[in-house]
Write an enzyme that holds these catalytic residues in place. Structure first.
Site, PDB file in Angstrom:
ATOM      1  N   GLU A 201      -6.013  -4.520  -2.918  1.00 37.77           N
ATOM      2  CA  GLU A 201      -6.562  -3.119  -2.965  1.00 37.77           C
ATOM      3  C   GLU A 201      -7.225  -2.613  -3.912  1.00 37.77           C
ATOM      4  OE1 GLU A 201      -3.259  -5.063  -3.150  1.00 37.77           O
ATOM      5  OE2 GLU A 201      -2.371  -4.717  -1.416  1.00 37.77           O
ATOM      6  N   HIS A 270       9.722  -1.411  -2.717  1.00 36.65           N
ATOM      7  CA  HIS A 270       8.820  -1.569  -1.727  1.00 36.65           C
ATOM      8  C   HIS A 270       9.231  -0.083  -0.731  1.00 36.65           C
ATOM      9  CE1 HIS A 270       8.154  -5.760  -2.394  1.00 36.65           C
ATOM     10  NE2 HIS A 270       6.373  -5.434  -1.440  1.00 36.65           N
TER      11      HIS A 270
END
Lengths: 467, 348
Positions: A201, A270
């Site tokens: 990322e 998450h």
């Protein structure tokens, strides 16, 4: 012309230091870059290099002297063609008259600094930002589609329109998107423009920023915004700040998009809402659509926008269906909230999936005669204060709903904004409904308790309405 | 001079195709070229000395990282690229800007925080840019410029314009995770990027030996199959020769290349450096025996390419440019208060 060398500061806070050692004596020739002496402070030592060339005419500060003021002359150089004696004499003549003046001069900056501290120049007020154009009323046909399809169509239309637009991210190409948002894009646009990245990322966010600096218009998909924390330095330090730091020379037209907030029982790592994190940052635009029409109209606007845009989607909403204006021309203005349901008794603001919960709450409230006005914020930066204030002038009450944590959240900002802009119109304190101040639990019952439900919104609305 | 312990190259795979665009000249350096390298290195040296002086006088604030000692790297590399090739680096960036042809006045005025600076006084020492010269900064976060430089290479490949990206970083950056991430993608997608590692042996005060498991930094791309080479970064001719090869590799579609420039910074990491992590003897040895400007000067005089008088004329020219830039940087007014609010966002 004699050249004085001044006592340097090693840091902006240094005011004096010790002249530790001389490397030159009267009569020595010095050249640029030559070390002429060493100075010391409690923090550092530094070799002072000559910048100008010349011959040492007079040493003004003896080796070992402590407390030498910054900017005091420490040595006089005779320039090329000038005799050392003349330079030394000129220096000592100047010194005879100068000490008082020099001392005064050395003090002057401090005084000025003090004055400046006591009475700083006032910053000019922020310029008024023109309100974005109202959302054009759609008179054409609409089609029923999911949020997922709307996002895909927005990207496909903009990629057809502009060859500089490309999509990159994990699993966006062959896998068709981890949540199937990019379905069919690889087939239509090929692997040059629909690019599977490694799981990296920070790296691909930075690469996207570089591509945007280089004139492309990247759409960077994060599989979820939770993983964008790995990349947040590039988003904020590189994408958001560079335009300002370059005096407007650089630009970063890039969209960072992906699901944000809780899904269903995926645990604390998450399930975080990043709305207030990004909304905090000047230089970014932050959008959080609810309906498929929001998703399509705002994503198209985001891709066309010349600035970095954070586009916060919601995994649960991907499968929800809405009516969406048909065709390529439907683009929504950035910075405009939408009144989803008019009402006169209480204003409820929400964004993303919480808009649906707020509408459910409004249905419930209507049963007991409370008409709630539900505002879909859609754009968190810029923030449409105007639409909310207009609503409060009618309802005199505000409940803010968000899925993220309450502390320093969007609701906190709303409360502060309303103090500034609608204090006299409020009949009750602004009430915040937010996720509980805990990492999101996994167990079904606990997770439900931790996230705002329609009942929580109903309760808050009744409280501010005192009914 | 630190010598690499092993063979100082990681081999490139054989060339598949040759560059279709002619490079900027051959491997050999002409007397005129050497003279212009000397001039450009001297400009950086004198500019930085003056910047250090202005900092000492309180006219430059905040951080100020000087490039003195490393001049051969950027001057040699600049001679290997063509118009529109992208350049990006870290916060030790004044030399890169001058080498790229940016106006010393505008650079110095940014250092003093004035309105005629490249960023209108809003960026400072670490944050200057020039679209015209394809200089993309000036980045203050260690290593962050590496994925960005890789992205510039991505844009060049996407646009098919045959340009490359020179992405500079230091030995300190070499250990950042995002540097490895970027190298992987550059190799995977064969992006036209040359990673120029300026190994000045210390990341702030920590030596390469104390921070890095594999101290031969040119080998850091091995995991991704990126060829690399150690170069004497104090010798502008050696830099140029290695640069030509690396740039050609990238431009001809063979992907990234790593050049480890073995160099040295004479000054502290920034202005307030305790200088406790290395000996004075070490610094002196580089200054007296390895100085890149002295080296170029000696090459020219020994080779009878020029004479003292001609070099003196260059010195005088540079002195004037630097003095003018310092004067300009002090005369230029501070930014107008209205500039506080501009340039945050572009108009849609």
């Amino acid at each position: 012309m004699s050249i004085p060398v001044l006592m340097p500061a090693l840091s902006p806070t240094m005011t004096e230091g010790k002249l530790a050692k001389w490397h030159v004596k009267v009569g020595d020739k010095v050249t640029s870059g030559q070390v002429i002496c060493e100075i010391e402070t409690d923090k550092a030592t530094m070799e002072v290099e000559a910048v100008d060339e010349g011959t040492v005419a007079k040493i003004m500060v003896e080796e070992g002297t402590e407390g030498v003021a910054v900017n005091a002359p420490i040595v006089i150089l005779a320039a090329e063609g000038e005799s050392v004696d003349d330079a030394a004499k000129a220096a000592s003549d100047a010194a005879k008259v100068a000490p008082a003046a020099a001392a005064a001069k050395a003090e002057a900056p401090k005084e000025e600094a003090l004055k400046a501290e006591a009475k700083p120049a006032a910053a000019p007020p922020a310029p008024a930002v023109a309100a974005p154009a109202a959302e054009p009323e759609w008179k054409g046909k609409t089609v029923r589609m999911t949020v997922r399809e709307a996002l895909r169509d927005a990207m496909a239309e903009e990629m057809r329109r502009d060859g500089k637009v490309f999509l990159m991210g994990e699993e966006v190409a062959q896998y068709q998107g981890a949540y199937k948002v990019s379905q069919g894009l690889l087939e239509e646009f090929g692997e040059k423009r629909v690019i599977d990245t490694p799981i990296t990322e920070h790296g691909f966010a930075g690469l996207g920023v570089g591509a945007a600096f280089g004139g492309l218009r990247p759409i960077v998909e994060f599989m979820t915004f939770n993983f964008a924390m790995q990349a947040i330095d590039q988003i904020i330090n590189s994408a958001a700040k560079t335009r300002y730091m370059s005096g407007g020379q650089m630009g970063c037209p890039i969209v960072f998009r992906g699901p944000n907030g809780a899904a269903a029982r995926v645990g604390a790592q998450h399930s975080q809402c990043y709305a207030s994190w990004y909304a905090h940052v000047p230089g970014l635009r932050v959008l959080a659509p609810w309906s498929a029409a929001d998703a399509k109209g705002l994503l198209k606007a985001a891709i066309r926008d010349p600035n970095p845009v954070i586009f916060l989607e919601n995994e649960i909403l991907y499968g929800h269906q809405f009516d969406v204006p048909e065709g390529d021309d439907f683009v929504l203005p950035i910075g405009k909230a939408k009144v989803e349901r008019p009402g006169k008794d209480v204003t409820i603001t929400a964004f993303s999936i919480m808009v649906g919960k707020a509408l459910q709450a409004a249905d419930e409230l209507a049963k007991s005669g409370i008409e709630a006005e539900v505002i879909n914020l859609r754009s968190l930066r810029p923030f449409d204060t105007e639409t909310i204030v207009a609503s409060i002038k009618k309802t005199n009450r505000l409940v803010s709903v968000e899925e993220g944590w309450p502390f320093a959240g969007i609701g906190s900002e709303l409360a502060a904004q309303m103090m500034d802009h609608a204090f006299d119109w409020l009949d009750a304190p602004v009430k915040r409904v937010a996720g509980l101040d805990i990492p999101l639990p996994y167990a079904a019952n606990l997770e439900k308790m931790a996230l705002p439900q329609p009942d929580d919104i109903v309760k808050a609305a009744r409280e501010v309405c005192n009914r | 001079m630190a010598k690499p312990a092993t063979k100082p190259t990681v081999d490139a795979p054989p060339a598949k195709s040759e560059s279709s665009q002619p490079g900027p000249g051959s491997n050999s350096v002409s007397p005129d070229q050497l003279k212009s390298f000397y001039r450009d290195m001297l400009l950086i040296r004198r500019f930085e000395e003056r910047a250090g002086q202005l900092y000492g006088m309180g006219l430059i604030g905040g951080f100020c990282h000087l490039y003195i000692g490393q001049e051969a790297v950027v001057v040699g590399m600049q001679s290997t690229i063509i118009d529109k090739d992208a350049i990006i680096t870290s916060y030790r960036d004044h030399g890169h800007m001058l080498a790229a042809g940016m106006d010393p006045k505008g650079v110095m005025a940014e250092l003093t925080g004035r309105r005629d600076g490249y960023s209108k006084g809003k960026g400072g020492s670490m944050h200057m840019f020039s679209r015209e010269k394809s200089f993309y900064g000036g980045h203050g976060i260690v290593g962050a410029q590496v994925p960005i430089g890789t992205g510039l290479a991505f844009a060049h490949k996407y646009n098919g314009d045959n340009n490359v990206s020179l992405t500079y970083f230091g030995d300190g950056s070499a250990n950042q995770g995002q540097v490895s991430e970027a190298m992987n993608m550059a190799a995977l997608w064969k992006l036209p990027v040359v990673y120029v590692i300026e190994n000045n042996r210390y990341g702030m005060g920590t030596s390469v030996e104390r921070s890095t498991a594999i101290t031969e930094l040119y080998r850091h791309g091995q995991a991704y199959g990126i060829p690399g080479e150690a170069v004497d970064g104090m010798d502008v001719v050696a830099v140029r020769a290695a640069g030509l090869k690396a740039v050609d590799h990238a431009r001809s579609g063979r992907g990234p290349y790593i050049l480890e420039m073995q160099t040295y910074r004479y000054r502290g990491h920034s202005m307030s450096d305790p200088a406790k992590y290395r000996t004075k003897e070490e610094v002196d040895k580089y200054r007296t025996e390895r100085d890149p400007i002295d080296h170029a000067r000696k090459l020219m005089l020994d080779g009878r390419m020029t004479d003292e008088a001609a070099l003196k004329a260059i010195d005088a020219e540079i002195r004037k440019i630097v003095n003018d830039s310092a004067e300009f940087a002090q005369q230029s007014p501070e930014p107008d208060p209205s500039e506080l609010w501009t340039d945050v966002l572009a108009e849609a």
